[in-house]
Design a protein around this motif. Structure first.
Motif, PDB file in Angstrom:
ATOM      1  N   ASP A   1     -25.185  54.619  75.567  1.00 25.05           N
ATOM      2  CA  ASP A   1     -25.421  54.676  77.364  1.00 25.05           C
ATOM      3  C   ASP A   1     -24.044  54.082  77.618  1.00 25.05           C
ATOM      4  O   ASP A   1     -23.311  54.457  78.653  1.00 25.05           O
ATOM      5  CB  ASP A   1     -26.433  53.708  77.859  1.00 25.05           C
ATOM      6  CG  ASP A   1     -27.950  54.597  77.650  1.00 25.05           C
ATOM      7  OD1 ASP A   1     -27.878  55.651  77.444  1.00 25.05           O
ATOM      8  OD2 ASP A   1     -28.837  53.827  77.564  1.00 25.05           O
ATOM      9  N   ALA A   2     -23.693  52.949  76.884  1.00 20.98           N
ATOM     10  CA  ALA A   2     -22.341  52.225  77.471  1.00 20.98           C
ATOM     11  C   ALA A   2     -20.950  53.384  77.071  1.00 20.98           C
ATOM     12  O   ALA A   2     -20.159  53.512  78.028  1.00 20.98           O
ATOM     13  CB  ALA A   2     -22.114  51.191  76.501  1.00 20.98           C
ATOM     14  N   PHE A   3     -21.104  54.169  76.061  1.00 25.44           N
ATOM     15  CA  PHE A   3     -19.988  55.130  75.808  1.00 25.44           C
ATOM     16  C   PHE A   3     -20.115  55.976  76.917  1.00 25.44           C
ATOM     17  O   PHE A   3     -18.879  56.496  77.459  1.00 25.44           O
ATOM     18  CB  PHE A   3     -20.109  55.767  74.525  1.00 25.44           C
ATOM     19  CG  PHE A   3     -19.588  54.876  73.492  1.00 25.44           C
ATOM     20  CD1 PHE A   3     -18.355  54.575  73.078  1.00 25.44           C
ATOM     21  CD2 PHE A   3     -20.456  54.176  72.383  1.00 25.44           C
ATOM     22  CE1 PHE A   3     -17.707  53.767  71.961  1.00 25.44           C
ATOM     23  CE2 PHE A   3     -20.075  53.560  71.411  1.00 25.44           C
ATOM     24  CZ  PHE A   3     -18.567  53.261  71.269  1.00 25.44           C
ATOM     25  N   ALA A   4     -21.254  56.496  77.246  1.00 27.08           N
ATOM     26  CA  ALA A   4     -21.723  57.720  77.992  1.00 27.08           C
ATOM     27  C   ALA A   4     -21.030  57.164  79.477  1.00 27.08           C
ATOM     28  O   ALA A   4     -20.605  58.144  80.226  1.00 27.08           O
ATOM     29  CB  ALA A   4     -22.887  58.371  78.045  1.00 27.08           C
ATOM     30  N   GLU A   5     -21.197  56.157  79.843  1.00 31.14           N
ATOM     31  CA  GLU A   5     -21.029  55.665  81.070  1.00 31.14           C
ATOM     32  C   GLU A   5     -19.716  55.241  81.507  1.00 31.14           C
ATOM     33  O   GLU A   5     -19.268  54.729  82.489  1.00 31.14           O
ATOM     34  CB  GLU A   5     -22.092  54.458  81.653  1.00 31.14           C
ATOM     35  CG  GLU A   5     -23.565  55.325  81.638  1.00 31.14           C
ATOM     36  CD  GLU A   5     -24.610  54.113  81.624  1.00 31.14           C
ATOM     37  OE1 GLU A   5     -24.199  52.914  81.840  1.00 31.14           O
ATOM     38  OE2 GLU A   5     -25.753  54.578  81.425  1.00 31.14           O
ATOM     39  N   SER A   6     -18.999  55.091  80.549  1.00 31.45           N
ATOM     40  CA  SER A   6     -17.337  54.300  80.643  1.00 31.45           C
ATOM     41  C   SER A   6     -16.622  55.420  81.171  1.00 31.45           C
ATOM     42  O   SER A   6     -17.160  56.879  81.538  1.00 31.45           O
ATOM     43  CB  SER A   6     -16.924  53.955  79.115  1.00 31.45           C
ATOM     44  OG  SER A   6     -16.420  55.235  78.603  1.00 31.45           O
ATOM     45  N   ASP A   7     -15.515  54.930  81.873  1.00 30.16           N
ATOM     46  CA  ASP A   7     -14.397  55.690  82.498  1.00 30.16           C
ATOM     47  C   ASP A   7     -13.469  56.474  81.625  1.00 30.16           C
ATOM     48  O   ASP A   7     -12.621  57.253  82.102  1.00 30.16           O
ATOM     49  CB  ASP A   7     -13.549  54.707  83.413  1.00 30.16           C
ATOM     50  CG  ASP A   7     -14.721  54.382  84.706  1.00 30.16           C
ATOM     51  OD1 ASP A   7     -15.272  55.177  84.917  1.00 30.16           O
ATOM     52  OD2 ASP A   7     -14.294  53.167  84.945  1.00 30.16           O
ATOM     53  N   GLU A   8     -13.586  56.357  80.385  1.00 33.72           N
ATOM     54  CA  GLU A   8     -12.946  57.164  79.326  1.00 33.72           C
ATOM     55  C   GLU A   8     -12.952  58.480  79.214  1.00 33.72           C
ATOM     56  O   GLU A   8     -13.965  59.194  79.606  1.00 33.72           O
ATOM     57  CB  GLU A   8     -12.946  56.614  77.832  1.00 33.72           C
ATOM     58  CG  GLU A   8     -12.838  55.107  77.691  1.00 33.72           C
ATOM     59  CD  GLU A   8     -11.602  54.906  77.694  1.00 33.72           C
ATOM     60  OE1 GLU A   8     -10.521  55.776  76.997  1.00 33.72           O
ATOM     61  OE2 GLU A   8     -11.254  53.584  77.750  1.00 33.72           O
ATOM     62  N   PRO A   9     -11.844  59.326  78.960  1.00 35.72           N
ATOM     63  CA  PRO A   9     -12.197  60.882  78.846  1.00 35.72           C
ATOM     64  C   PRO A   9     -13.254  61.025  77.892  1.00 35.72           C
ATOM     65  O   PRO A   9     -13.602  60.360  76.861  1.00 35.72           O
ATOM     66  CB  PRO A   9     -10.677  61.319  78.168  1.00 35.72           C
ATOM     67  CG  PRO A   9      -9.584  60.187  78.500  1.00 35.72           C
ATOM     68  CD  PRO A   9     -10.437  58.845  78.438  1.00 35.72           C
ATOM     69  N   VAL A  10     -14.010  62.367  78.048  1.00 37.33           N
ATOM     70  CA  VAL A  10     -14.994  62.592  77.528  1.00 37.33           C
ATOM     71  C   VAL A  10     -14.818  62.769  75.910  1.00 37.33           C
ATOM     72  O   VAL A  10     -15.496  62.342  75.154  1.00 37.33           O
ATOM     73  CB  VAL A  10     -15.562  63.965  78.103  1.00 37.33           C
ATOM     74  CG1 VAL A  10     -14.728  65.100  77.582  1.00 37.33           C
ATOM     75  CG2 VAL A  10     -16.840  64.190  77.602  1.00 37.33           C
ATOM     76  N   GLU A  11     -13.570  63.114  75.684  1.00 34.02           N
ATOM     77  CA  GLU A  11     -13.223  63.325  74.185  1.00 34.02           C
ATOM     78  C   GLU A  11     -13.479  61.939  73.537  1.00 34.02           C
ATOM     79  O   GLU A  11     -14.010  61.854  72.267  1.00 34.02           O
ATOM     80  CB  GLU A  11     -11.871  64.032  73.703  1.00 34.02           C
ATOM     81  CG  GLU A  11     -11.617  64.123  72.366  1.00 34.02           C
ATOM     82  CD  GLU A  11     -10.368  64.913  72.064  1.00 34.02           C
ATOM     83  OE1 GLU A  11     -10.020  65.140  70.988  1.00 34.02           O
ATOM     84  OE2 GLU A  11      -9.843  65.318  72.814  1.00 34.02           O
ATOM     85  N   GLN A  12     -12.854  60.882  74.141  1.00 36.53           N
ATOM     86  CA  GLN A  12     -12.881  59.558  73.519  1.00 36.53           C
ATOM     87  C   GLN A  12     -14.268  59.066  73.513  1.00 36.53           C
ATOM     88  O   GLN A  12     -14.810  58.346  72.730  1.00 36.53           O
ATOM     89  CB  GLN A  12     -12.002  58.483  74.389  1.00 36.53           C
ATOM     90  CG  GLN A  12     -10.499  58.923  74.084  1.00 36.53           C
ATOM     91  CD  GLN A  12      -9.602  58.099  74.969  1.00 36.53           C
ATOM     92  OE1 GLN A  12      -9.214  58.268  76.038  1.00 36.53           O
ATOM     93  NE2 GLN A  12      -9.151  56.900  74.194  1.00 36.53           N
ATOM     94  N   ARG A  13     -14.922  59.328  74.598  1.00 33.64           N
ATOM     95  CA  ARG A  13     -16.544  58.856  74.708  1.00 33.64           C
ATOM     96  C   ARG A  13     -17.239  59.329  73.739  1.00 33.64           C
ATOM     97  O   ARG A  13     -18.203  58.688  72.989  1.00 33.64           O
ATOM     98  CB  ARG A  13     -16.860  59.134  76.131  1.00 33.64           C
ATOM     99  CG  ARG A  13     -16.402  58.231  77.314  1.00 33.64           C
ATOM    100  CD  ARG A  13     -17.151  58.580  78.691  1.00 33.64           C
ATOM    101  NE  ARG A  13     -16.662  59.807  79.129  1.00 33.64           N
ATOM    102  CZ  ARG A  13     -17.213  60.932  79.825  1.00 33.64           C
ATOM    103  NH1 ARG A  13     -18.492  60.657  79.931  1.00 33.64           N
ATOM    104  NH2 ARG A  13     -16.549  61.563  80.325  1.00 33.64           N
ATOM    105  N   LEU A  14     -17.215  60.714  73.277  1.00 28.01           N
ATOM    106  CA  LEU A  14     -17.867  61.302  72.528  1.00 28.01           C
ATOM    107  C   LEU A  14     -17.451  60.844  71.018  1.00 28.01           C
ATOM    108  O   LEU A  14     -18.409  60.632  70.294  1.00 28.01           O
ATOM    109  CB  LEU A  14     -17.829  62.918  72.352  1.00 28.01           C
ATOM    110  CG  LEU A  14     -18.481  63.549  71.269  1.00 28.01           C
ATOM    111  CD1 LEU A  14     -19.958  63.445  71.475  1.00 28.01           C
ATOM    112  CD2 LEU A  14     -18.181  65.116  71.400  1.00 28.01           C
ATOM    113  N   ARG A  15     -16.069  60.406  70.739  1.00 30.67           N
ATOM    114  CA  ARG A  15     -15.700  59.963  69.437  1.00 30.67           C
ATOM    115  C   ARG A  15     -16.381  58.780  69.252  1.00 30.67           C
ATOM    116  O   ARG A  15     -16.691  58.616  68.155  1.00 30.67           O
ATOM    117  CB  ARG A  15     -14.221  60.163  69.100  1.00 30.67           C
ATOM    118  CG  ARG A  15     -13.875  60.043  67.799  1.00 30.67           C
ATOM    119  CD  ARG A  15     -12.138  59.609  67.756  1.00 30.67           C
ATOM    120  NE  ARG A  15     -11.762  59.736  66.358  1.00 30.67           N
ATOM    121  CZ  ARG A  15     -12.040  58.690  65.507  1.00 30.67           C
ATOM    122  NH1 ARG A  15     -12.674  57.668  65.763  1.00 30.67           N
ATOM    123  NH2 ARG A  15     -11.722  58.701  64.412  1.00 30.67           N
ATOM    124  N   GLY A  16     -16.287  57.950  70.349  1.00 35.33           N
ATOM    125  CA  GLY A  16     -16.792  56.529  69.964  1.00 35.33           C
ATOM    126  C   GLY A  16     -18.142  56.536  69.774  1.00 35.33           C
ATOM    127  O   GLY A  16     -18.787  55.912  68.872  1.00 35.33           O
TER     128      GLY A  16
END
Length: 197
Positions: free
Chosen positions: A75-90
């Protein structure tokens, strides 16, 4: 009323879960008795039944605590302001690391989930589905915005990654050549390569 802690302050539920996890991992769920669990935890059966209704409840909690952690982190990754590629990789790397850090829990669950009552099985499947749907939503967001290729359906991409995660307990060894983070980075990179446009 059951004692809530032991001499060193460890709460009884944590002691019971630690004992159950160790015994389930060593002997298997079906070959571990309630008596063995309470003896290993240093409590009475009454204490176990005060916190957990059954051995089945202990098995469910072994997995549920890991899934709760992973869901919070996803949830924290999904809701962050990072680009989607970085959120998915994280998120993809994190689920690998947290699974390795809780490898006994994962092994016990995948080896013993068929022992869960129908009600608990249904509950676990719903919890896992929620996690997978949130993860898939990141893939779909990237596909919708053109960051990821649409060539492979999002469902298949998610199943591909989690197939690797679910098998970690069969091959990963702490004394092996790769650290948990290195394994996580490799698997996350594989996932992102599969999604490149």
């Amino acid at each position: 009323m059951a004692r809530t802690t032991d001499g060193d302050g460890t709460p009884v539920p944590q002691r019971l879960l630690a004992a159950a996890t160790r015994l389930f991992a060593e002997r298997g769920y079906d070959r571990t008795s309630v008596q063995e669990i309470v003896e290993a935890a240093g409590v009475t059966k009454g204490a176990l039944y005060h916190y957990f209704g059954s051995k089945d409840d202990l098995l469910h909690e072994v997995y549920a605590r890991m899934l709760r952690l992973q869901q919070e982190r996803l949830d924290a990754f999904a809701e962050s302001d990072e680009p989607v590629e970085q959120r998915l990789r994280g998120a993809a790397a994190d689920v690998v690391v947290t699974t390795i850090e809780n490898l006994d829990d994962a092994m016990i669950f995948f080896r013993s989930m068929h022992h869960l009552s129908p009600e608990k099985d249904k509950q676990v499947r719903a919890e896992r589905r929620r996690y997978h749907e949130r993860f898939r939503a990141l893939v779909e967001e990237g596909q919708r915005t053109g960051v990821f290729s649409k060539a492979t359906p999002a469902d298949l991409v998610v199943d591909y990654h989690f197939g690797s995660v679910h098998h970690l307990s069969t091959w990963y060894r702490a004394d092996g050549p790769l650290t948990p983070q290195q394994v996580a980075d490799h698997l996350a990179d594989l996932l992102l390569r599969a999604l490149r446009p």
